[in-house]
Design a protein around this motif. Structure first.
Motif, PDB file in Angstrom:
ATOM      1  N   HIS A  61       0.863  -1.177   0.000  1.00 43.50           N
ATOM      2  CA  HIS A  61       0.000   0.000   0.000  1.00 43.50           C
ATOM      3  C   HIS A  61       0.902   1.230   0.000  1.00 43.50           C
ATOM      4  N   LEU A  62       0.964   1.922  -1.117  1.00 46.26           N
ATOM      5  CA  LEU A  62       1.870   3.059  -1.238  1.00 46.26           C
ATOM      6  C   LEU A  62       1.463   4.160  -0.262  1.00 46.26           C
ATOM      7  N   GLY A  63       2.467   4.717   0.426  1.00 40.40           N
ATOM      8  CA  GLY A  63       2.196   5.739   1.423  1.00 40.40           C
ATOM      9  C   GLY A  63       1.616   5.175   2.697  1.00 40.40           C
ATOM     10  N   ASP A  64       1.522   3.851   2.792  1.00 43.23           N
ATOM     11  CA  ASP A  64       0.963   3.164   3.954  1.00 43.23           C
ATOM     12  C   ASP A  64      -0.490   3.545   4.216  1.00 43.23           C
ATOM     13  N   PHE A  65      -1.180   3.964   3.151  1.00 43.43           N
ATOM     14  CA  PHE A  65      -2.611   4.246   3.270  1.00 43.43           C
ATOM     15  C   PHE A  65      -3.377   2.965   2.989  1.00 43.43           C
ATOM     16  N   PRO A  66      -4.226   2.525   3.912  1.00 47.91           N
ATOM     17  CA  PRO A  66      -4.953   1.270   3.697  1.00 47.91           C
ATOM     18  C   PRO A  66      -6.054   1.453   2.655  1.00 47.91           C
ATOM     19  N   PRO A  67      -6.534   0.366   2.073  1.00 50.84           N
ATOM     20  CA  PRO A  67      -7.650   0.468   1.135  1.00 50.84           C
ATOM     21  C   PRO A  67      -8.889   0.984   1.881  1.00 50.84           C
ATOM     22  N   PRO A  68      -9.745   1.747   1.217  1.00 51.52           N
ATOM     23  CA  PRO A  68      -9.721   2.109  -0.201  1.00 51.52           C
ATOM     24  C   PRO A  68      -9.037   3.446  -0.476  1.00 51.52           C
ATOM     25  N   GLY A 190     -18.888   1.556  -3.117  1.00 50.63           N
ATOM     26  CA  GLY A 190     -18.165   2.457  -2.224  1.00 50.63           C
ATOM     27  C   GLY A 190     -16.668   2.258  -2.225  1.00 50.63           C
ATOM     28  N   THR A 191     -16.136   1.535  -3.194  1.00 49.38           N
ATOM     29  CA  THR A 191     -14.704   1.300  -3.296  1.00 49.38           C
ATOM     30  C   THR A 191     -14.365   0.894  -4.720  1.00 49.38           C
ATOM     31  N   VAL A 192     -13.103   1.088  -5.081  1.00 51.74           N
ATOM     32  CA  VAL A 192     -12.608   0.579  -6.362  1.00 51.74           C
ATOM     33  C   VAL A 192     -11.478  -0.420  -6.154  1.00 51.74           C
ATOM     34  N   ASN A 193     -11.120  -0.700  -4.905  1.00 48.35           N
ATOM     35  CA  ASN A 193     -10.103  -1.701  -4.607  1.00 48.35           C
ATOM     36  C   ASN A 193     -10.615  -3.083  -5.005  1.00 48.35           C
ATOM     37  N   LEU A 194      -9.816  -3.836  -5.752  1.00 51.55           N
ATOM     38  CA  LEU A 194     -10.285  -5.114  -6.284  1.00 51.55           C
ATOM     39  C   LEU A 194     -10.618  -6.110  -5.181  1.00 51.55           C
ATOM     40  N   ALA A 195      -9.813  -6.165  -4.128  1.00 50.97           N
ATOM     41  CA  ALA A 195     -10.080  -7.111  -3.043  1.00 50.97           C
ATOM     42  C   ALA A 195     -11.372  -6.759  -2.314  1.00 50.97           C
ATOM     43  N   GLN A 196     -11.584  -5.463  -2.068  1.00 50.89           N
ATOM     44  CA  GLN A 196     -12.834  -5.056  -1.410  1.00 50.89           C
ATOM     45  C   GLN A 196     -14.035  -5.267  -2.326  1.00 50.89           C
TER      46      GLN A 196
END
Length: 560
Positions: A61-68, A190-196
């Motif tokens: 996670h770039l910048g250590d920001f969690p999804p999303p 409410g998200t575009v993260n593939l895992a979510q």
């Protein structure tokens, strides 16, 4: 190890910036930058593949920001394998382009324009393979497309601008549809993260999921040149320089196949649209190969064969079984390498014979036996002759289709077998015309001007600069042929031999060694898949199992 995941994207971008900063004063240094960086990317890709195979998916996670909120990059078995193969192919194509630029004595186009754009293209492809969310998948496509616009129109000739315009229009429309799909996914889940998304889409109404799946499939089918969304490809690719055509045909269409494979297994399990994919595969297989039968220009013929063989990959995805998806991955790996090698060899044929129009070529088996071998091996591989890797991939797909045991799968098995036989006929036709038969009596002599820049081709004045044997780019003004024209060009034939779109001549009986060895390296890589067929199919089987299980990817990203 997770810290290495972003490097296949960052290194080519930094190398492109460095090449632009160096300027035209350090040509050797700029050549070295591209080769060293792509070699490093190949080494990193192998490390990521080994780590993903032994330890499971790697997520950062770039910048250590969690999804999303943040940018997520993920390397699993599939993306690691795709990165490794694409890195090897792009490195060979870069070396080929270096040889072509040196043979053409054309320092401006390859160094000032071609190489930075090419490195940006490689970064975009790597971003797509590693993207863990739809937004960065979209960004990867846009990076890749911006670079591809430059590469397709390199030299600014009329034929390349026309082909590039078609490619731009199709790409922009598909990008707008893709952006709409991204917005739809975010509005619904409410998200575009593939895992979510893999978790949340199951809770949405069936109609919303179907709409989102159909929209994404349409976008990726355009990118992959799946029939009936492939009409743009035969007119766009053959006009570009040989290295550009090779990497576009061999690699960029497989990016679309990768995205179909990723989204259909991770976001939309259950294979609900499997029959639609099988219908598209059937149409691609049959119509593509029949289009190839009708062609007499080698590059257009290979473009139609490309459309046809995309059908094999979609066939495996449409089956939705572990064997089917594993066979599709094997065939993707095989086809990236073999198709790229064939287009590079087509560039060598054009340089040796002055054209890729098969009716004007002949006698190359005797005149250039090494070139004949470089064509014959990947041609037989593409046709699926045992025990080559093409046979391994097709056999696995056919076995998966028989195991599924329904009407659609049996129809696709028959179509796949028939397409393989027709592909063999098409390759035999090319061999007979270009290599086996004697050279036609009107074959141009050594030093004859065969092509001219396409800038004035609509004016009928035969104008434009002509490159004659012995010319050096920038050393002296190019000559014009007596009477203002040189040899007239057959209808539909493209000016493609040089990177910068200049005229070409039959300049030597000996092919540039750098170009020849780069093409030979890809041919040897395709043969290595045969020697390593057991480990390769074992790896792709594990990758298919991981894709269908879904939980390793989701747990690596979300930490569950």
């Amino acid at each position: 190890m997770n810290a290495l995941v972003p490097l296949p994207v960052l290194l080519p971008l930094l190398a492109a910036a460095l090449e632009l900063a160096l300027g035209p004063r350090f040509p050797r240094g700029r050549r070295a930058v591209g080769v060293v960086v792509l070699s490093a990317v190949l080494g990193l890709s192998v490390l990521l593949l080994i780590a993903a195979d032994t330890r499971g998916p790697l997520a950062v996670h770039l910048g250590d920001f969690p999804p999303p909120l943040g940018i997520t990059l993920v390397a699993d078995r599939l993306s690691g394998l795709m990165l490794t193969v694409s890195s090897a192919v792009t490195l060979c194509v870069l070396v080929y382009s270096l040889g072509q630029g040196m043979a053409d004595r054309d320092e401006r186009a390859p160094l000032a324009v071609f190489h930075p754009a090419y490195l940006v293209l490689v970064a975009g492809v790597s971003c797509i393979f590693l993207a863990g969310d739809l937004v960065n998948l979209y960004v990867g496509f846009e990076i890749m497309l911006v670079a591809s616009f430059v590469l397709l129109t390199l030299g600014g000739t009329g034929s390349r601008l026309r082909a590039g315009s078609t490619y731009v229009v199709v790409s922009l429309i598909s990008s707008m549809v893709f952006f709409t799909a991204v917005a739809l996914a975010y509005a619904a889940a409410g998200t575009v993260n593939l895992a979510q998304l893999a978790v949340r889409l199951a809770e949405l109404p069936l109609g919303v999921r179907t709409l989102l799946e159909g929209t994404l499939l349409t976008v990726f089918a355009v990118k992959a040149a799946v029939f009936p969304l492939a009409a743009w490809l035969p007119d766009s690719y053959p006009t570009a320089p040989a290295p550009v055509t090779a990497v576009f045909a061999g690699l960029l269409t497989k990016v679309g196949v990768y995205c179909i494979l990723r989204t259909e297994t991770l976001l939309f399990p259950g294979n609900r649209l499997g029959h639609l994919l099988l219908a598209a595969a059937l149409a691609s297989l049959v119509i593509g190969v029949l289009g190839a039968v009708a062609q007499t220009d080698l590059k257009r013929l290979l473009s139609f064969v490309l459309i046809s063989h995309i059908g094999y990959m979609v066939f495996g995805i449409g089956l939705g079984s572990r064997d089917g998806i594993g066979g599709a991955i094997v065939y993707v790996v095989h086809h990236i390498t073999v198709q790229t090698a064939l287009f590079l060899v087509a560039g060598l044929i054009e340089r040796r014979a002055g054209t890729t129009e098969l009716t004007r070529v002949g006698g190359l088996a005797r005149a250039a036996p090494a070139l004949a071998a470089l064509f014959l091996l990947p041609a037989l591989n593409l046709a699926g002759i045992p025990p080559l890797s093409g046979f391994i991939g097709k056999l696995q797909l056919l076995r998966a289709g028989v195991a599924t045991a329904d009407g659609w799968s049996y129809t696709l098995v028959a179509a796949a077998a028939l397409t393989s036989l027709i592909t063999l006929y098409v390759m035999a036709k090319v061999w007979n015309l270009a290599f086996w038969r004697t050279a036609p009596p009107d074959r141009p002599a050594r030093g004859t001007v065969l092509e001219q820049p396409d800038t004035h081709d609509d004016c009928g004045d035969g104008g434009g600069d002509v490159l004659r044997e012995g010319d050096r780019g920038g050393a002296s003004p190019p000559e014009r042929p007596p009477g203002g024209g040189g040899r007239s060009r057959p209808a539909g034939q493209a000016v493609t031999a040089t990177l910068f779109g200049r005229a070409i001549t039959v300049t030597a009986d000996r092919l540039p060694p750098t170009m020849t060895w780069a093409a030979a390296a890809l041919v040897l890589l395709s043969l290595a898949y045969t020697v390593l067929g057991g480990p390769l199919t074992s790896l792709t089987d594990r990758a298919a199992a991981e894709l269908l299980e879904r939980s390793p990817y989701i747990e690596a990203v979300l930490g569950r």
